[in-house]
Design an enzyme around this catalytic site. Structure first.
Site, PDB file in Angstrom:
ATOM      1  N   HIS B 223      46.655  -8.908 -87.493  1.00 58.67           N
ATOM      2  CA  HIS B 223      46.459  -7.985 -88.871  1.00 58.67           C
ATOM      3  C   HIS B 223      45.520  -8.425 -89.870  1.00 58.67           C
ATOM      4  O   HIS B 223      45.326  -9.825 -89.627  1.00 58.67           O
ATOM      5  CB  HIS B 223      47.842  -7.622 -89.490  1.00 58.67           C
ATOM      6  CG  HIS B 223      48.711  -8.851 -89.871  1.00 58.67           C
ATOM      7  ND1 HIS B 223      48.630  -9.647 -90.757  1.00 58.67           N
ATOM      8  CD2 HIS B 223      49.756  -9.330 -89.278  1.00 58.67           C
ATOM      9  CE1 HIS B 223      49.337 -10.581 -90.966  1.00 58.67           C
ATOM     10  NE2 HIS B 223      50.183 -10.464 -89.922  1.00 58.67           N
ATOM     11  N   CYS B 239      52.071 -14.593 -86.763  1.00 55.74           N
ATOM     12  CA  CYS B 239      51.272 -13.763 -86.636  1.00 55.74           C
ATOM     13  C   CYS B 239      49.884 -14.396 -86.544  1.00 55.74           C
ATOM     14  O   CYS B 239      49.561 -15.359 -86.875  1.00 55.74           O
ATOM     15  CB  CYS B 239      51.300 -12.682 -87.578  1.00 55.74           C
ATOM     16  SG  CYS B 239      52.641 -11.473 -87.521  1.00 55.74           S
TER      17      CYS B 239
END
Lengths: 224, 263
Positions: B223, B239
């Site tokens: 992201h 992440c």
């Protein structure tokens, strides 16, 4: 189910897939596709009066059928489940020709081309007997569908192209009928099929399905 | 003999054309002809057919060894088994939906095996094994592959074997490392309100090995970020963070189902 499909659905494979449809009924699929503006809308929007919607609509209708055929053969080749060399060669060659038809129609339609539908061939690309039976049904259907639109095509140049494709579909039908152990050409005259008839037959297979939901607006909860 | 037949055929054609021309110049009453003559254009019966209105390219066979990956959505929750049989040991159950509410998908890693029923080998979130074909929807293919290098801090997208995107990334810290291995993109989240995740977040099948009690299962995303100044480096909880401009560019190129290799 139509005689074309009945004749080559001896084991009821297509009928089984039709009956095996989950909560998404065929009617739901049609309505959903219409609401989503997908290619299936072309089939479903065929009015009873069969009023001409123009050559673009006919080309898009042909494109959906070519998407169906090309996706079927391409998937069959990629899944590598066909046993015999003849069946493998059939998927390989017919797939390449149907992809060429798709490319030609997409190029002609440009931005007016419908999107490729989402297909679920329900194992028919992974079992040789089911592959051949379904291939016979698809090719017979393709030839009949082109023939059913010939009188509606306004442009002579497009009619010429459609006839060129139609005869290839008929060759494919003979090819795969032979593979199925059936007389390749037993009739003196072939009957055309209307858009509505084709629509019903394609819907009866359950092969065109809703696109899975892979997008969301939910706030992510990944680890960050 | 062949030459004789060819000459005979040519002679036949010549006679036919002559008769046709004769017919056109004749003063005799018109004869009703049921088929071919009536079908050709009235202005010039010998005119060639018009050029086709479509340019149909030459058929192209699939390339041998083409680099495509196959994925399929789950129709319903399904048991993953150790072997292609309903009697094989159950490794776990795949839910039909992801924690993000999207359709769960599985990467199809090989050819099916037909043993009374058809079974296909799959890789899904945390599970690798065999699943009944009936539990899956239609196959989809992608020709993309994302490689994430946690030492070089880069993400590289390949399409059909060619690099089409590369960008610096942030990855997990030493305490919460980004898991390494083979995973895939299973959904895309957009239009949410969270500056920390940037404008777009891809959900993957990768799971943190340390944040096991994280909400929604501790899945790793790819992201954007509101702290681009920290990239590249070991800055996340596992992440893979990209600058917002990079995640937007990646979103235009990377479809759901793309395999993700993290090293």
């Amino acid at each position: 189910m139509d005689t074309y499909f009945e004749q080559f659905d001896r084991d009821g494979a297509l009928r089984e897939t039709e009956a095996a449809l989950p909560a998404e009924t065929r009617r739901d699929l049609l309505l959903g596709a219409l609401a989503g503006g997908t290619a299936l809308a072309l089939f479903a929007s065929e009015p009873a009066s069969a009023a001409t919607k123009g050559d673009v609509a006919i080309l898009n209708y042909a494109l959906v059928l070519e998407y169906l055929q090309s996706s079927f053969y391409t998937e069959a080749e990629r899944r590598k489940a066909l046993r015999t060399a003849t069946a493998k060669q059939t998927a390989r060659v017919l797939g390449s020709v149907e992809r060429a038809h798709v490319a030609a129609l997409e190029q002609a339609l440009g931005s007016a081309a419908v999107k490729r539908p989402f297909f679920d061939f329900r194992g028919t690309t992974e079992n040789e007997d089911a592959f051949i039976r379904t291939g016979v049904a698809f090719e017979d259907l393709g030839a009949a569908a082109y023939k059913g639109q010939a009188h509606r095509i306004q442009s002579k140049a497009l009619l010429q192209a459609a006839i060129s494709i139609h005869s290839v579909e008929a060759r494919h039908a003979a090819w795969i009928r032979y593979l199925a152990g059936t007389t390749p050409a037993s009739s003196a005259f072939d009957e055309p099929k209307t858009m509505a008839q084709v629509n019903r037959l394609v819907a009866s297979t359950g092969f065109i399905v809703r696109r899975p939901t892979t997008r969301s607006r939910r706030r992510p909860r990944f680890t960050g | 003999m062949i030459r004789g037949a060819a000459l005979a055929a040519l002679g036949g054609v010549t006679i036919g054309v002559a008769l046709l021309l004769l017919d056109r110049s004749s003063d005799s009453p018109p004869v009703t002809r049921p088929s071919l003559v009536a079908a050709v254009p009235a202005d010039d019966p010998l005119a060639p057919a018009p050029a086709p209105g479509l340019s149909i390219p030459a058929p192209r066979l699939l390339a041998n060894g083409e680099a495509v990956s196959v994925w399929a959505p789950l129709r319903a929750s399904a048991v993953v088994r150790a072997a292609p049989s309903s009697n094989a040991s159950a490794l776990g159950t795949l839910p039909a939906r992801t924690p993000e509410g999207t359709t769960n998908i599985a990467l199809v890693t090989g050819n099916g095996v037909d043993r009374q029923a058809l079974w296909v080998p799959v890789r899904a979130a945390g599970l690798t094994g065999w699943i009944s074909r009936a539990a899956l929807g239609g196959y989809q293919t992608v020709d993309t592959l994302l490689e994430v290098d946690t030492r070089a801090f880069t993400a590289t997208l390949h399409r059909a074997g060619r690099v089409v995107f590369s960008a610096p990334v942030g990855v997990g810290t030493v305490d919460a490392p980004t898991p390494t291995g083979d995973f895939f993109v299973r959904n895309v989240l957009t239009r949410y309100s969270s500056a920390a995740y940037g404008p777009i977040a891809f959900g993957t099948s990768a799971r943190s090995e340390t944040l096991t009690d994280w909400p929604a299962g501790g899945f790793v995303g790819i992201h954007g970020t509101d702290r681009p100044d920290l990239l590249p480096g070991r800055v996340s909880h596992g992440c893979i963070r990209l600058r917002n401009i990079d995640i937007l560019a990646l979103a235009r190129l990377m479809p759901v189902g793309t395999p993700v290799t993290i090293t």
